[in-house]
Design a protein around this motif. Sequence first.
Motif, mmCIF file in Angstrom:
data_model
loop_
_atom_site.group_PDB
_atom_site.id
_atom_site.type_symbol
_atom_site.label_atom_id
_atom_site.label_comp_id
_atom_site.label_asym_id
_atom_site.label_seq_id
_atom_site.Cartn_x
_atom_site.Cartn_y
_atom_site.Cartn_z
ATOM 1 N N ASP A 86 -0.234 -12.583 -2.745
ATOM 2 C CA ASP A 86 -1.141 -13.711 -2.097
ATOM 3 C C ASP A 86 -2.465 -14.138 -2.944
ATOM 4 O O ASP A 86 -3.427 -14.498 -2.460
ATOM 5 N N GLY A 87 -2.035 -13.952 -4.370
ATOM 6 C CA GLY A 87 -3.039 -14.076 -5.145
ATOM 7 C C GLY A 87 -4.205 -13.421 -5.537
ATOM 8 O O GLY A 87 -5.088 -13.415 -6.317
ATOM 9 N N LYS A 88 -3.901 -12.203 -4.889
ATOM 10 C CA LYS A 88 -4.971 -11.320 -5.022
ATOM 11 C C LYS A 88 -4.198 -9.883 -5.697
ATOM 12 O O LYS A 88 -3.410 -9.301 -5.615
ATOM 13 N N LEU A 89 -5.285 -9.390 -6.647
ATOM 14 C CA LEU A 89 -4.875 -8.159 -7.580
ATOM 15 C C LEU A 89 -4.614 -7.054 -6.408
ATOM 16 O O LEU A 89 -5.813 -6.770 -5.627
ATOM 17 N N ASP A 90 -3.615 -6.318 -6.487
ATOM 18 C CA ASP A 90 -3.550 -5.217 -5.611
ATOM 19 C C ASP A 90 -2.599 -4.187 -6.325
ATOM 20 O O ASP A 90 -1.381 -4.085 -6.518
ATOM 21 N N ARG A 91 -3.213 -3.459 -7.367
ATOM 22 C CA ARG A 91 -2.708 -2.452 -8.255
ATOM 23 C C ARG A 91 -2.289 -1.079 -7.415
ATOM 24 O O ARG A 91 -1.513 -0.539 -7.892
ATOM 25 N N ASN A 92 -2.911 -0.992 -6.370
ATOM 26 C CA ASN A 92 -2.601 0.423 -5.440
ATOM 27 C C ASN A 92 -1.034 0.288 -5.140
ATOM 28 O O ASN A 92 -0.421 1.427 -5.154
ATOM 29 N N LYS A 93 -0.650 -1.040 -4.703
ATOM 30 C CA LYS A 93 0.753 -1.070 -4.286
ATOM 31 C C LYS A 93 1.638 -1.490 -5.211
ATOM 32 O O LYS A 93 2.905 -1.695 -4.918
ATOM 33 N N ALA A 94 1.088 -1.724 -6.264
ATOM 34 C CA ALA A 94 2.080 -2.422 -7.228
ATOM 35 C C ALA A 94 3.289 -1.328 -7.889
ATOM 36 O O ALA A 94 4.267 -1.962 -8.097
ATOM 37 N N TYR A 95 3.033 -0.152 -7.548
ATOM 38 C CA TYR A 95 4.289 0.739 -8.095
ATOM 39 C C TYR A 95 5.138 0.848 -6.966
ATOM 40 O O TYR A 95 6.308 0.805 -7.380
ATOM 41 N N THR A 96 4.837 0.367 -5.755
ATOM 42 C CA THR A 96 5.698 0.222 -4.538
ATOM 43 C C THR A 96 6.691 -1.153 -4.968
ATOM 44 O O THR A 96 7.766 -1.074 -4.569
ATOM 45 N N TYR A 97 5.932 -2.035 -5.131
ATOM 46 C CA TYR A 97 6.691 -3.394 -5.522
ATOM 47 C C TYR A 97 7.376 -3.342 -6.626
ATOM 48 O O TYR A 97 8.296 -3.686 -6.462
ATOM 49 N N ALA A 98 7.010 -2.633 -7.533
ATOM 50 C CA ALA A 98 7.935 -2.440 -8.844
ATOM 51 C C ALA A 98 9.096 -1.603 -8.702
ATOM 52 O O ALA A 98 10.079 -1.910 -9.105
ATOM 53 N N LEU A 99 8.912 -0.611 -7.912
ATOM 54 C CA LEU A 99 10.180 0.038 -7.526
ATOM 55 C C LEU A 99 11.271 -0.784 -6.837
ATOM 56 O O LEU A 99 12.346 -0.633 -7.324
ATOM 57 N N ASP A 100 10.724 -1.561 -5.973
ATOM 58 C CA ASP A 100 11.777 -2.490 -5.390
ATOM 59 C C ASP A 100 12.479 -3.402 -6.415
ATOM 60 O O ASP A 100 13.638 -3.529 -6.550
ATOM 61 N N GLY A 101 11.626 -3.964 -7.231
ATOM 62 C CA GLY A 101 12.115 -4.883 -8.257
ATOM 63 C C GLY A 101 13.100 -4.162 -9.161
ATOM 64 O O GLY A 101 14.323 -4.886 -9.623
#
Length: 260
Positions: A110-125
């Motif tokens: 949503d246009g906001k930087l969120d590096r804490n959850k990035a590994y979770t999102y990247a895992l899905d991708g």
Amino acid sequence: QNVPGKIYLKEQLADYDYMMKNFYSIHSSTTAGRDLMNADEFLSRNFKLTTGADQPQILIYHTHSQETFADFGADQPDATVVGMGSYLTSLLEQKGYHVIHDTSVYDLRDGKLDRNKAYTYALDGITRILQDNPSVEVVLDLHRDGVREGVHLVSDVNGKPTANIMFFNGLSQTPTGEIDYLKNPYREDNLAFSFQMQLKAAAYFPGYTRKIYLKGLRYNMHLRPASALIEVGAQTNTYQEALNAMEPLAEVLDMVLQGK
């Protein structure tokens, strides 16, 4: 064989204290004991590709795609880790590898930087990419580090100012034991992969690498044996220094993937 850098003797590497002092930095979130850190075991692992270039072999992606370099701006919009990844992709393709470069954004929501959850999102991708391309044997997560503003991670490599790189391993364990919900069946393979690349860099590109960094979590390195998280320079490096760092990295990867 004549090499410009340092060749380590097996006797040196067999010494746990010597190996840890010369090759590793350990974060307080983890521990790396003699039972895990075995140079002979690391060197015995074979990372020669079994898949031909008619199928995807290497995946490059960026958990933190919004990381930029010192000269990022309107005049240099490509000065990001993604731009750097594109250059590494082209270098590896020139060597005959079949590379997928995932330029997805995993650290913005949503246009906001969120590096804490990035590994979770990247895992899905990247899990979806690997499911669609099961031939991929190598997975590289390219980052850049963050340092104090007065620190400049650069050295001369082949006559070019080159950002220093750092291989990074997540050990899925704290000083009190393994993290059960972050199992990594390829932990030793990951360690062997970075160790072999570190040795090649020491031999052929002296001064290019920092010590391998060990930390407690998993960092999505559990999907393939030849998985690596690589920090390239920091926010104080120029984009050109980061691009220059991709050239020896491509050479080191090629040596290890061809078993040279």
